[in-house]
Design a protein around this motif. Structure first.
Motif, PDB file in Angstrom:
ATOM      1  N   SER A  90      49.721  42.482  32.008  1.00 22.40           N
ATOM      2  CA  SER A  90      48.862  42.772  33.163  1.00 22.40           C
ATOM      3  C   SER A  90      49.635  42.486  34.434  1.00 22.40           C
ATOM      4  O   SER A  90      50.821  42.131  34.402  1.00 22.40           O
ATOM      5  CB  SER A  90      47.594  41.909  33.102  1.00 22.40           C
ATOM      6  OG  SER A  90      47.926  40.541  33.224  1.00 22.40           O
ATOM      7  N   LYS A  91      48.950  42.611  35.589  1.00 24.50           N
ATOM      8  CA  LYS A  91      49.584  42.322  36.870  1.00 24.50           C
ATOM      9  C   LYS A  91      49.959  40.840  36.956  1.00 24.50           C
ATOM     10  O   LYS A  91      50.957  40.478  37.568  1.00 24.50           O
ATOM     11  CB  LYS A  91      48.642  42.683  38.018  1.00 24.50           C
ATOM     12  CG  LYS A  91      48.329  44.171  38.110  1.00 24.50           C
ATOM     13  CD  LYS A  91      47.358  44.447  39.247  1.00 24.50           C
ATOM     14  CE  LYS A  91      47.009  45.928  39.338  1.00 24.50           C
ATOM     15  NZ  LYS A  91      46.044  46.214  40.426  1.00 24.50           N
ATOM     16  N   GLN A  92      49.126  39.997  36.363  1.00 21.20           N
ATOM     17  CA  GLN A  92      49.410  38.565  36.404  1.00 21.20           C
ATOM     18  C   GLN A  92      50.523  38.175  35.434  1.00 21.20           C
ATOM     19  O   GLN A  92      51.251  37.209  35.670  1.00 21.20           O
ATOM     20  CB  GLN A  92      48.142  37.765  36.068  1.00 21.20           C
ATOM     21  CG  GLN A  92      47.045  37.826  37.116  1.00 21.20           C
ATOM     22  CD  GLN A  92      46.345  39.171  37.158  1.00 21.20           C
ATOM     23  OE1 GLN A  92      46.245  39.854  36.135  1.00 21.20           O
ATOM     24  NE2 GLN A  92      45.854  39.561  38.329  1.00 21.20           N
ATOM     25  N   GLN A  93      50.646  38.904  34.342  1.00 27.80           N
ATOM     26  CA  GLN A  93      51.675  38.615  33.351  1.00 27.80           C
ATOM     27  C   GLN A  93      52.511  39.874  33.154  1.00 27.80           C
ATOM     28  O   GLN A  93      52.172  40.739  32.364  1.00 27.80           O
ATOM     29  CB  GLN A  93      51.028  38.172  32.031  1.00 27.80           C
ATOM     30  CG  GLN A  93      51.973  37.449  31.098  1.00 27.80           C
ATOM     31  CD  GLN A  93      52.373  36.092  31.637  1.00 27.80           C
ATOM     32  OE1 GLN A  93      51.547  35.353  32.161  1.00 27.80           O
ATOM     33  NE2 GLN A  93      53.645  35.772  31.503  1.00 27.80           N
TER      34      GLN A  93
END
Length: 224
Positions: A90-93
Motif C-alpha cells: 500500500s501507500k504506507q508500505q
C-alpha cells in the motif's frame, strides 16, 4: 602454665582454619559453576535448533534432532502466507520495502525471476507506481506433492487485485502458479534492531525453515 597457653593457641587457630576451609569450598563451588555454565554454552553451540511443527500449521524451533520432513499444513500455510506477504502492499508500505523483507524467503536464483515475471505483472512496473496498492486473494492451495527429499510442489490459484489513484475499482490479475519449496537446515530470515510488522511476519514464516526455490506457471509441465 605453658600447657594451658599451648592449648589456648590451638583453640584460637581452629576458627581461622574453619573460615579458611569454608572460603576454599566457596571458591571451588564458584569454579564448578563457571565450568558448568561454559559446558552448557558449548552444548548449545554444538546442538543446533531444529523444527517443531504444531498441529495448526505453525512452526517453532527447539533443541531436537534435524529432519527434512514437514507437515502438509505447515507447507501450505508457508506458501499461502509468504505469497500474500510478497504481493500485498500500500501507500504506507511501499512494494520496495515489502520486497526487500519478504525476498529473504526465496532462494537467490529465483528472486530476480519472481520480481520481473510476477511482481511486474503485464509489463507494468508496480515498483515505480507509488500510488499503486495490491492485495493477493487466494482461492485454492493444493496439498503438497513430494518431489524429493525435503522438496515439495504446491499449486496456488489466486488473484492479484491492483488499485491506483486513477482506477479505484482496480483490476484483477490471475495468479495461478506452481510453487516449489524446500526444507532448510537454518532459518533464512533475520530481525533488524528496530523491526516493523513486516519484519516480524517474515521472521515468523522463516521459523518453518522452508524456502521457495522456483515459481512456474500452473500449466508448465517442466517446472522443477
Amino acid at each position: 602454665m605453658q600447657l594451658f597457653k599451648s592449648d589456648n593457641r590451638k583453640t584460637s587457630i581452629l576458627p581461622l582454619f574453619a573460615v579458611g576451609t569454608f572460603g576454599l569450598n566457596i571458591f571451588t563451588l564458584l569454579i564448578l559453576m563457571f565450568h558448568g555454565s561454559m559446558l552448557q554454552q558449548l552444548s548449545r553451540q554444538l546442538t543446533p535448533q531444529s523444527l517443531v511443527q504444531l498441529a495448526d500449521g505453525r512452526a517453532i524451533t527447539a533443541d531436537t534432532t534435524e529432519n527434512l520432513e514437514r507437515y502438509p499444513q505447515t507447507i501450505r500455510r508457508f506458501v499461502g502466507e509468504t505469497m500474500t506477504l510478497m504481493l500485498t502492499w500500500s501507500k504506507q508500505q511501499q512494494p520496495e520495502t515489502v520486497w526487500q523483507i519478504s525476498s529473504e524467503l526465496l532462494t537467490n536464483n529465483v528472486k530476480q525471476k519472481f520480481q520481473s515475471e510476477v511482481i511486474d505483472v503485464n509489463t507494468t512496473n508496480q515498483f515505480e507506481n507509488r500510488g499503486a496498492e495490491s492485495v493477493l486473494v487466494i482461492q485454492r492451495i493444493s496439498q503438497p506433492q513430494k518431489i524429493g527429499d525435503g522438496k515439495w510442489k504446491v499449486e496456488l490459484q489466486a488473484n492479484q487485485l491492483i488499485f491506483n489513484n486513477s482506477d479505484r475499482l482496480g483490476k484483477s490479475v490471475p495468479f495461478n502458479k506452481q510453487i516449489l519449496v524446500q526444507a532448510t537446515d537454518t532459518q533464512t530470515t533475520s530481525l533488524p534492531d528496530l523491526p516493523v510488522s513486516w519484519n516480524l511476519a517474515a521472521y515468523r514464516l522463516g521459523e518453518a525453515r522452508l524456502e521457495i526455490y522456483n515459481i512456474c506457471d500452473i500449466k508448465d509441465k517442466n517446472c522443477s
